[in-house]
Design a protein around this motif. Sequence first.
Motif, PDB file in Angstrom:
ATOM      1  N   SER A   2      50.412  -1.384  63.361  1.00 31.57           N
ATOM      2  CA  SER A   2      50.058  -2.538  62.538  1.00 31.57           C
ATOM      3  C   SER A   2      50.441  -2.277  61.087  1.00 31.57           C
ATOM      4  N   LEU A  32      43.890   4.185  55.241  1.00 28.46           N
ATOM      5  CA  LEU A  32      44.521   3.324  56.243  1.00 28.46           C
ATOM      6  C   LEU A  32      46.013   3.613  56.342  1.00 28.46           C
ATOM      7  N   SER A  36      47.635   4.990  60.246  1.00 26.60           N
ATOM      8  CA  SER A  36      48.308   3.910  60.968  1.00 26.60           C
ATOM      9  C   SER A  36      47.456   2.647  61.068  1.00 26.60           C
ATOM     10  N   CYS A  37      46.800   2.293  59.983  1.00 28.07           N
ATOM     11  CA  CYS A  37      45.979   1.081  59.861  1.00 28.07           C
ATOM     12  C   CYS A  37      44.633   1.174  60.569  1.00 28.07           C
ATOM     13  N   HIS A  38      44.314   2.323  61.135  1.00 26.57           N
ATOM     14  CA  HIS A  38      43.025   2.509  61.793  1.00 26.57           C
ATOM     15  C   HIS A  38      41.988   2.927  60.761  1.00 26.57           C
ATOM     16  N   ASP A  55      42.755   0.515  69.267  1.00 25.61           N
ATOM     17  CA  ASP A  55      43.045  -0.812  68.703  1.00 25.61           C
ATOM     18  C   ASP A  55      41.788  -1.476  68.154  1.00 25.61           C
ATOM     19  N   ILE A  58      41.409  -0.888  64.247  1.00 21.90           N
ATOM     20  CA  ILE A  58      42.409  -1.312  63.265  1.00 21.90           C
ATOM     21  C   ILE A  58      41.673  -2.189  62.260  1.00 21.90           C
ATOM     22  N   CYS A  59      41.813  -1.896  60.996  1.00 23.90           N
ATOM     23  CA  CYS A  59      41.042  -2.552  59.944  1.00 23.90           C
ATOM     24  C   CYS A  59      41.525  -3.970  59.693  1.00 23.90           C
ATOM     25  N   CYS A  61      38.008  -3.604  61.546  1.00 22.07           N
ATOM     26  CA  CYS A  61      37.719  -3.185  62.918  1.00 22.07           C
ATOM     27  C   CYS A  61      36.855  -4.197  63.656  1.00 22.07           C
TER      28      CYS A  61
END
Length: 89
Positions: A2, A32, A36-38, A55, A58-59, A61
């Motif tokens: 993402s 983030l 990897s956007c987590h 998944d 992912i922010c 969340c």
Amino acid sequence: MSEVHTKEWYENYAKENGWELGKVTDKIIMGLERCSCHCPCKFALWQKNKPEQLDDIICPCSEHRDEIKRQGYCHCRMFVDPNFKKEGE
């Protein structure tokens, strides 16, 4: 993977929901980018224990709304409800 949103995106998202950004927002956004956007607060633990559910963090969340309703802020404190009142207040 993402795309990490900009601070402006997070500001608009918070405003749309009646929240504010927390004091650590800049640090969370840097995290983030590394994760990897987590959610950087949850990433290592979930990567080890819940890799099939990454998944969900992912922010923003999947848990952030429930956390804000329950405690007035999300786990990372990226989003804060300035009008939150604990029960009994």
